[in-house]
Write an enzyme that holds these catalytic residues in place. Structure first.
Site, PDB file in Angstrom:
ATOM      1  N   TRP A  34      32.473  50.024  36.905  1.00 43.44           N
ATOM      2  CA  TRP A  34      32.957  50.168  38.290  1.00 43.44           C
ATOM      3  C   TRP A  34      34.419  49.746  38.376  1.00 43.44           C
ATOM      4  CZ3 TRP A  34      34.904  45.894  40.773  1.00 43.44           C
ATOM      5  CH2 TRP A  34      34.470  44.637  40.351  1.00 43.44           C
ATOM      6  N   GLU A  77      40.060  33.879  41.206  1.00 38.31           N
ATOM      7  CA  GLU A  77      39.995  35.074  40.347  1.00 38.31           C
ATOM      8  C   GLU A  77      41.402  35.554  39.985  1.00 38.31           C
ATOM      9  OE1 GLU A  77      37.407  36.476  38.975  1.00 38.31           O
ATOM     10  OE2 GLU A  77      35.685  35.814  40.161  1.00 38.31           O
ATOM     11  N   GLU A 112      37.350  40.946  34.029  1.00 35.67           N
ATOM     12  CA  GLU A 112      37.551  39.949  35.091  1.00 35.67           C
ATOM     13  C   GLU A 112      38.679  40.355  36.042  1.00 35.67           C
ATOM     14  OE1 GLU A 112      36.291  37.053  36.133  1.00 35.67           O
ATOM     15  OE2 GLU A 112      34.645  36.925  34.710  1.00 35.67           O
ATOM     16  N   HIS A 115      37.996  41.715  39.439  1.00 32.08           N
ATOM     17  CA  HIS A 115      37.453  40.881  40.525  1.00 32.08           C
ATOM     18  C   HIS A 115      38.536  40.493  41.536  1.00 32.08           C
ATOM     19  CE1 HIS A 115      34.159  39.473  37.469  1.00 32.08           C
ATOM     20  NE2 HIS A 115      34.121  40.772  37.717  1.00 32.08           N
ATOM     21  N   GLU A 165      30.961  30.656  34.387  1.00 27.15           N
ATOM     22  CA  GLU A 165      30.486  31.995  34.733  1.00 27.15           C
ATOM     23  C   GLU A 165      29.223  31.880  35.584  1.00 27.15           C
ATOM     24  OE1 GLU A 165      32.324  34.484  34.420  1.00 27.15           O
ATOM     25  OE2 GLU A 165      33.247  34.682  32.462  1.00 27.15           O
ATOM     26  N   THR A 168      30.456  30.809  39.128  1.00 30.96           N
ATOM     27  CA  THR A 168      31.040  31.895  39.921  1.00 30.96           C
ATOM     28  C   THR A 168      29.959  32.908  40.303  1.00 30.96           C
ATOM     29  OG1 THR A 168      31.752  32.918  37.845  1.00 30.96           O
ATOM     30  CG2 THR A 168      33.433  31.786  39.114  1.00 30.96           C
ATOM     31  N   ASP A 197      28.683  40.950  37.279  1.00 34.43           N
ATOM     32  CA  ASP A 197      29.581  40.806  36.111  1.00 34.43           C
ATOM     33  C   ASP A 197      29.538  39.366  35.599  1.00 34.43           C
ATOM     34  OD1 ASP A 197      30.530  43.401  36.278  1.00 34.43           O
ATOM     35  OD2 ASP A 197      32.646  42.851  36.509  1.00 34.43           O
ATOM     36  N   GLU A 198      29.615  38.422  36.529  1.00 33.46           N
ATOM     37  CA  GLU A 198      29.663  37.005  36.139  1.00 33.46           C
ATOM     38  C   GLU A 198      28.387  36.618  35.384  1.00 33.46           C
ATOM     39  OE1 GLU A 198      32.507  36.024  36.524  1.00 33.46           O
ATOM     40  OE2 GLU A 198      33.341  36.239  38.539  1.00 33.46           O
ATOM     41  N   HIS A 201      28.620  37.969  31.884  1.00 32.57           N
ATOM     42  CA  HIS A 201      29.544  37.149  31.086  1.00 32.57           C
ATOM     43  C   HIS A 201      28.920  35.800  30.729  1.00 32.57           C
ATOM     44  CE1 HIS A 201      33.183  39.423  33.054  1.00 32.57           C
ATOM     45  NE2 HIS A 201      32.526  40.161  32.182  1.00 32.57           N
TER      46      HIS A 201
HETATM   47 FE   LIG Z   1      33.960  35.126  35.398  1.00 34.64          FE
HETATM   48 FE   LIG Z   2      35.386  36.729  37.970  1.00 35.51          FE
END
Ligand SMILES: [Fe+2]
Ligand SMILES: [Fe+2]
Length: 326
Positions: A34, A77, A112, A115, A165, A168, A197-198, A201
């Protein structure tokens, strides 16, 4: 005299051999991933202004503290340059030789980076942010850097990033669900997609530590103990606003997050407990005395923190952030 082997470097070189697989497992191919524009009004479309209007109407309805936390999260971020340069300096990560670890750091940074980009553009369109104040905080934060107590030790750094991670993930996920309750579907989707995503990760960094545990369990135990004794600081702990001192604003940001339950002391404890479990700290064998003691400390820590957290009082009064326009 014989040279002592550098175990950490050897461990990093061993794991690096699986980097192709790790990259595929934990990061997404760029062209299928995305992008911020997927979640924002298209400025080439005739509906652009209607959509911006809708964003602005809904932004007005958002809870003040929640809005402040969203801005603080965005600034965190946007300080990505600090994190990338920090990670590039870890022992075993070689930017020069373009080794597997530096490929990881670049690929992680590239993901990242979306974000801050997405959140920043959303906030600009929202009509409820003093953009200049936010940008000053952003520039300050990158300018001030941070000190997370990891040095260039890969073990301490990957323990830190595993924790961060997850933190967040919690923070973005909560903002997403509160936005959904407030009827702000777009913001819910934005924060939700970032949160996922976090989580991905976090799983990567947790696996890095699991692999390190297989090779060098005693040193991981000591590194984990050391990080928890120092307490895991947030990457934005140096946050400030115009005229303010380093770190002053972070307390207000973190109080706001506690008040609206976006990120609390209990979350910190929950994250610690989940890491203890995912690294199976309880059952790691073949430890020397100091590593055994470190394990005892870690296993007892959640309970101790719970007792302390019951005594912490969060100020009820909202702080007036310069970032927030209306
Ligand atoms: Fe992150
Ligand atoms: Fe992030």
């Amino acid at each position: 005299m014989m040279k002592m082997p550098n175990v950490r470097l050897e461990v990093m070189q061993t794991i690096e051999k699986s980097m192709d697989k790790l990259l595929l497992k934990y990061l997404k191919p760029i062209e299928k991933n995305w992008q911020p524009s997927d979640l924002l009004p298209d400025s080439m479309s005739p509906e652009f202004f209607d959509e911006v209007n809708e964003i602005q109407e809904l932004a007005k309805e958002m809870n003040y503290d929640l809005w402040a936390v969203l801005i603080g999260d965005t600034i965190t971020e946007e300080a990505l340059p600090t994190y990338e340069t920090w990670l590039m300096d870890i022992e075993g990560v070689e930017q020069d030789g373009k080794n597997g670890w530096s490929r990881w750091v670049r690929a992680w940074t590239a993901e990242e980076n979306r974000h801050g980009d997405l959140l920043n553009k959303y906030l600009y369109l929202s009509g409820r942010v003093n953009m200049r104040e936010m940008e000053i905080s952003m520039q300050h934060l990158i300018n001030d850097g941070f000190d997370i107590g990891t040095g260039n030790d890969p073990y301490r750094n990957f323990i830190y990033t595993s924790f961060q991670e997850l933190a967040t993930n919690v923070s973005h996920r909560r903002v997403a669900s509160f936005s959904k309750i407030a009827g702000n579907q777009r913001l819910a989707k934005i924060c939700g997609i970032i949160a996922s995503d976090e989580a991905r990760h976090a799983n990567a960094y947790i696996e890095f530590i699991n692999r390190i545990i297989e090779l060098d369990p005693g040193q991981v135990m000591l590194a984990f103990e050391d990080m928890m004794r120092k307490k895991i600081v947030m990457p934005a702990h140096f946050l400030r606003e115009t005229g303010g001192a380093i770190g002053e604003l972070f307390t207000h940001f973190s109080d706001a997050a506690q008040r609206i339950m976006v990120y609390t002391t209990q979350d910190y404890i929950d994250i610690l407990e989940s890491l203890l479990k995912q690294w199976d700290i309880e059952h790691i064998v073949d430890l020397n005395d100091s590593a055994e003691k470190a394990r005892d400390y870690l296993m007892a820590l959640p309970k101790r923190l719970k007792r302390i957290s019951e005594r912490i009082k969060i100020p009820e009064k909202q702080y007036e952030f310069k970032w927030i326009g209306i």
